[in-house]
Scaffold this active site. Structure first.
Site, mmCIF file in Angstrom:
data_model
loop_
_atom_site.group_PDB
_atom_site.id
_atom_site.type_symbol
_atom_site.label_atom_id
_atom_site.label_comp_id
_atom_site.label_asym_id
_atom_site.label_seq_id
_atom_site.Cartn_x
_atom_site.Cartn_y
_atom_site.Cartn_z
ATOM 1 N N ASP A 16 -16.967 -7.147 -3.593
ATOM 2 C CA ASP A 16 -15.886 -8.026 -3.141
ATOM 3 C C ASP A 16 -16.374 -9.208 -2.301
ATOM 4 O O ASP A 16 -17.145 -9.033 -1.351
ATOM 5 C CB ASP A 16 -14.906 -7.191 -2.319
ATOM 6 N N SER B 246 -11.845 -12.290 -3.957
ATOM 7 C CA SER B 246 -11.086 -11.098 -4.278
ATOM 8 C C SER B 246 -9.749 -11.458 -4.948
ATOM 9 O O SER B 246 -9.736 -12.128 -5.963
ATOM 10 C CB SER B 246 -10.888 -10.263 -3.001
#
Length: 299
Positions: free
Chosen positions: A158, A44
């Site tokens: 993510d 991320s």
């Protein structure tokens, strides 16, 4: 007798939204103290900061993000209105490509791995080749906030969903020292100190400041009333996601213990508070210094 360190480091940069700007301060600390970052694994925001550093453009990115305000953040969010996510993410990525350049991972001078999640098959995906910003876009796809990113025919979200502190991709590195930054550390009640020994950049003096304003002015012209949407439900979803990440992070660090863990307080700032960049950079620098001073490793 304390262990003599190697100066070659595998750096693991965790997920956690705007708190991940602390990664910049950690990198500054390592560089200033003679450590050589030879490989990076990121999830991320960790993939974003790590990838930009590997591309040699961290200083430009830092000046850019230090100039960001709350209004800027809104203009950079291209609302999707689809069922798969609130934000498409194209504006953010395109602006970063303008800033950094459209580079290939295999051409970077530092080994780089972006960690994403194949949500359909419940597995981690380690992206080690291809376009840098395709890998970053896949890794930053926070569920419900960003739409998934299709990479080689697979919808990815993510990387923090399954691995918020991705130490595992560094295990096979030939570098002896693994430094991991966990953005889901124990909370602190006190405010983040504003003076941590890292000189703050003057955003208005930066040659990139006008470039940032150019981007923002252009984007503001394209804004619509759609940006007035209530974010309450999304904020709750993000907080739930972060609670999950904190639990998984503790498990991952226990399974793959790095040599140094730098914990950033999970309440240091909220996920989308990118306007607090200066605080977070300084916090990362301070936390890195604290972690090294308390460890068995010496400079």
């Amino acid at each position: 007798m304390r262990k003599t360190i190697t100066k070659d480091v595998s750096l693991v940069l965790g997920s956690g939204g705007a708190r991940g700007l602390a990664h910049i301060g950690v990198i500054h600390y390592l560089e200033e103290n003679g450590y050589k970052i030879r490989s990076i694994s990121g999830a991320s925001i960790g993939a974003l900061v790590g990838g930009i550093y590997a591309a040699g453009k961290l200083d430009e990115f830092e000046q850019w993000v230090r100039a960001v305000t709350k209004v800027h953040i809104v203009t950079l969010l291209d609302i999707s209105w689809g069922k798969s996510g609130l934000v498409k993410g194209d504006k953010i990525i395109n602006n970063l490509i303008d800033l950094v350049g459209d580079q290939m991972i295999e051409d970077l001078p530092i080994q780089f791995t972006a960690v994403a999640t194949d949500v359909l098959n419940h597995r981690e995906i380690w992206i080690k080749s291809g376009k840098l910003f395709d890998a970053i876009r896949a890794s930053i796809s926070i569920p419900l906030l960003f739409t998934p990113f299709k990479h080689k025919g697979v919808d990815l979200i993510d990387g923090g969903v399954l691995n918020p502190v991705p130490v595992a991709p560094t295990i096979g590195d030939s570098f002896n020292m693994i430094v991991a930054v966990n953005l889901n550390g124990p909370p602190e009640s006190q405010q983040v100190p504003s003076d941590t020994g890292v000189p703050a950049h003057d955003s208005h003096a930066s040659p990139l400041y006008e470039k940032v304003n150019h981007y923002i002015n252009r984007l503001q012209r394209s804004m619509t009333r759609n940006h007035d949407r209530d974010w309450g439900a999304y904020d709750i979803a993000i907080q739930s996601f972060e609670a999950m990440q904190g639990t998984i992070a503790r498990q991952k660090l226990a399974a793959y213990p790095p040599d140094i863990v730098i914990n950033i307080d999970r309440n240091a700032c909220r996920t989308l508070e990118f306007d607090r960049a200066s605080e977070m950079v300084d916090l990362g620098y301070r936390k890195a210094g604290d972690s090294f001073s308390q460890s068995k490793w010496q400079k």
